[in-house]
Design an enzyme around this catalytic site. Sequence first.
Site, PDB file in Angstrom:
ATOM      1  N   CYS A 104       0.813  -1.226   0.000  1.00  0.00           N
ATOM      2  CA  CYS A 104       0.000   0.000   0.000  1.00  0.00           C
ATOM      3  C   CYS A 104       0.844   1.273   0.000  1.00  0.00           C
ATOM      4  CB  CYS A 104      -0.967  -0.009   1.177  1.00  0.00           C
ATOM      5  SG  CYS A 104      -2.180  -1.331   1.019  1.00  0.00           S
ATOM      6  N   ASN A 135     -10.140  -0.186  -0.681  1.00  0.00           N
ATOM      7  CA  ASN A 135      -8.677  -0.109  -0.686  1.00  0.00           C
ATOM      8  C   ASN A 135      -8.165  -0.637  -2.023  1.00  0.00           C
ATOM      9  OD1 ASN A 135      -5.936  -0.348  -0.308  1.00  0.00           O
ATOM     10  ND2 ASN A 135      -6.063  -1.360   1.686  1.00  0.00           N
ATOM     11  N   HIS A 139      -3.204   7.142   2.213  1.00  0.00           N
ATOM     12  CA  HIS A 139      -3.625   5.852   1.682  1.00  0.00           C
ATOM     13  C   HIS A 139      -4.979   5.495   2.293  1.00  0.00           C
ATOM     14  CE1 HIS A 139      -3.913   1.800   0.466  1.00  0.00           C
ATOM     15  NE2 HIS A 139      -3.790   1.315   1.689  1.00  0.00           N
TER      16      HIS A 139
HETATM   17  N1  COA Z   1     -18.458  -8.120   8.873  1.00  0.00           N
HETATM   18  C1  COA Z   1     -18.839  -8.364  10.140  1.00  0.00           C
HETATM   19  N2  COA Z   1     -17.972  -8.659  11.112  1.00  0.00           N
HETATM   20  C2  COA Z   1     -16.675  -8.714  10.787  1.00  0.00           C
HETATM   21  C3  COA Z   1     -16.208  -8.475   9.491  1.00  0.00           C
HETATM   22  C4  COA Z   1     -17.163  -8.176   8.509  1.00  0.00           C
HETATM   23  N3  COA Z   1     -16.830  -7.925   7.237  1.00  0.00           N
HETATM   24  N4  COA Z   1     -14.865  -8.586   9.486  1.00  0.00           N
HETATM   25  C5  COA Z   1     -14.504  -8.880  10.738  1.00  0.00           C
HETATM   26  N5  COA Z   1     -15.593  -8.980  11.528  1.00  0.00           N
HETATM   27  C6  COA Z   1     -15.656  -9.297  12.937  1.00  0.00           C
HETATM   28  C7  COA Z   1     -14.492 -10.110  13.402  1.00  0.00           C
HETATM   29  O1  COA Z   1     -14.691 -11.476  13.081  1.00  0.00           O
HETATM   30  C8  COA Z   1     -14.508  -9.843  14.878  1.00  0.00           C
HETATM   31  O2  COA Z   1     -15.461 -10.684  15.458  1.00  0.00           O
HETATM   32  P1  COA Z   1     -15.137 -11.418  16.854  1.00  0.00           P
HETATM   33  O3  COA Z   1     -14.944 -10.282  17.838  1.00  0.00           O
HETATM   34  O4  COA Z   1     -16.359 -12.216  17.063  1.00  0.00           O
HETATM   35  O5  COA Z   1     -13.906 -12.196  16.588  1.00  0.00           O
HETATM   36  C9  COA Z   1     -15.028  -8.409  14.965  1.00  0.00           C
HETATM   37  O6  COA Z   1     -15.628  -8.122  13.702  1.00  0.00           O
HETATM   38  C10 COA Z   1     -13.961  -7.385  15.236  1.00  0.00           C
HETATM   39  O7  COA Z   1     -12.860  -7.666  14.381  1.00  0.00           O
HETATM   40  P2  COA Z   1     -11.648  -6.722  14.303  1.00  0.00           P
HETATM   41  O8  COA Z   1     -10.622  -7.281  13.389  1.00  0.00           O
HETATM   42  O9  COA Z   1     -11.249  -6.318  15.683  1.00  0.00           O
HETATM   43  O10 COA Z   1     -12.346  -5.474  13.602  1.00  0.00           O
HETATM   44  P3  COA Z   1     -11.727  -4.067  13.436  1.00  0.00           P
HETATM   45  O11 COA Z   1     -12.610  -3.073  14.034  1.00  0.00           O
HETATM   46  O12 COA Z   1     -10.285  -4.045  13.767  1.00  0.00           O
HETATM   47  O13 COA Z   1     -11.843  -3.872  11.845  1.00  0.00           O
HETATM   48  C11 COA Z   1     -10.425  -4.008   9.898  1.00  0.00           C
HETATM   49  C12 COA Z   1     -11.237  -4.781  10.942  1.00  0.00           C
HETATM   50  C13 COA Z   1      -9.756  -4.993   8.973  1.00  0.00           C
HETATM   51  C14 COA Z   1     -11.392  -3.127   9.157  1.00  0.00           C
HETATM   52  C15 COA Z   1      -9.374  -3.152  10.632  1.00  0.00           C
HETATM   53  O14 COA Z   1      -8.686  -3.939  11.558  1.00  0.00           O
HETATM   54  C16 COA Z   1      -8.367  -2.510   9.727  1.00  0.00           C
HETATM   55  O15 COA Z   1      -8.685  -1.627   8.966  1.00  0.00           O
HETATM   56  N6  COA Z   1      -7.078  -2.912   9.844  1.00  0.00           N
HETATM   57  C17 COA Z   1      -5.958  -2.249   9.176  1.00  0.00           C
HETATM   58  C18 COA Z   1      -6.021  -2.303   7.693  1.00  0.00           C
HETATM   59  C19 COA Z   1      -4.767  -1.665   7.120  1.00  0.00           C
HETATM   60  O16 COA Z   1      -4.430  -0.561   7.423  1.00  0.00           O
HETATM   61  N7  COA Z   1      -4.052  -2.383   6.304  1.00  0.00           N
HETATM   62  C20 COA Z   1      -2.782  -1.870   5.860  1.00  0.00           C
HETATM   63  C21 COA Z   1      -2.781  -1.414   4.521  1.00  0.00           C
HETATM   64  S1  COA Z   1      -3.605  -2.497   3.434  1.00  0.00           S
END
Ligand code: COA
Length: 333
Positions: A116, A287, A257
């Site tokens: 990214c 993204n 980004h």
């Molecule tokens: N729909 C519903 N629930 C979802 C889901 C979806 N699409 N994706 C994940 N969940 C759930 C998980 O399973 C988890 O459930 P659990 O608590 O029962 O295990 C819960 O939501 C929380 O998951 P978590 O990973 O803590 O969510 P989050 O708030 O951190 O959001 C991302 C997930 C991926 C959106 C976030 O972590 C993120 O943006 N990460 C960084 C991405 C990034 O910067 N990448 C680098 C460049 S690509």
Amino acid sequence: METKKINAAITAVGMYVPEKILDNKYFESIVDTSDEWILTRTGIRERRMMENGATSDMATKACEDLFKTTNVKPEEIDAIILATVTPDMMFPSSACLVQKNIGAVNAWGFDLIAACSGFLFALQTGSSFIESGRYKKVLVIGSDKMTSITDYTDRNTCVLFGDGSAAVLLEPTTDTSYGIIDSILHIDGSGKDALNMKAGGSLNPASHETVDKRWHYIYQDGKAVFKVAVKGMADVSYEMMQKHNLKGEDIAYLIPHQANLRIIDATAERMGITKDKVTINIDKYGNTTTATIPLCLTEYYREGKIKKGDNLIIAAFGAGYTWGSLYLRWSLD
Ligand code: COA
């Protein structure tokens, strides 16, 4: 900072996004998710999908769009740097394929992998080529067909990514108050287990086992990446502001980004930048990895929002880990 005789300036922009839209409702029909979860946790409403064609085809269209806006001809291009994590093939590079498609018969070039942060790293690389005085016209492209490596059974990742491409042309300017002024870039390989695509390279060549294990798709430990992304992007952008004595009000736009709206908001807050001065396209495109930043640049410029003389800070964070910020003053009328 040492005085340079030449800066690299962006003198043309172009973009392409495929027509097919995957909205949040579509994901409700294929995995256990909801429009509400996706929107509130990520800021994404919809993303694009390239149905026929690959990364180089999107990049070719972005370059063709760029060439409509400049007197520079493809045969005048000295170098093509294409940032991507989804090249058409491992080799030849997608830069070669774009070179042929657009008729850049005098160019050399290569693909650059920094996930990214790819466009940011490519922009600095192209800028150094121009500053050296050796090259006069460098195409820098961010192009990714993320849908080709997305696991549509994994709700953690499949809602996040989309396809797109955008390109900028770099040319020299002797007025060094314009163009690319500075960058601060980092890599840290300790991030390799948190965000990767495990197979298809020399570590895990393609096999029935790698396919069965779904190792040809993106893997992300979202929570782990989220924490370091917020800190990485905010710290490096703040450092850039300190280094150049810039306050929030001196910056026309932060161009971050687009991985997650909450990461973007946290970065802007740390920099003292209000939300109206942050470019956003994550709602429309998700993204798009290397394309998020040049797509923002192209759309905000074309909408008349980015103007000549504007101070812009680009910030990115990605797999590796890779991250950084770049300071430029916009030179296009
Ligand atoms: N729909 C519903 N629930 C979802 C889901 C979806 N699409 N994706 C994940 N969940 C759930 C998980 O399973 C988890 O459930 P659990 O608590 O029962 O295990 C819960 O939501 C929380 O998951 P978590 O990973 O803590 O969510 P989050 O708030 O951190 O959001 C991302 C997930 C991926 C959106 C976030 O972590 C993120 O943006 N990460 C960084 C991405 C990034 O910067 N990448 C680098 C460049 S690509």
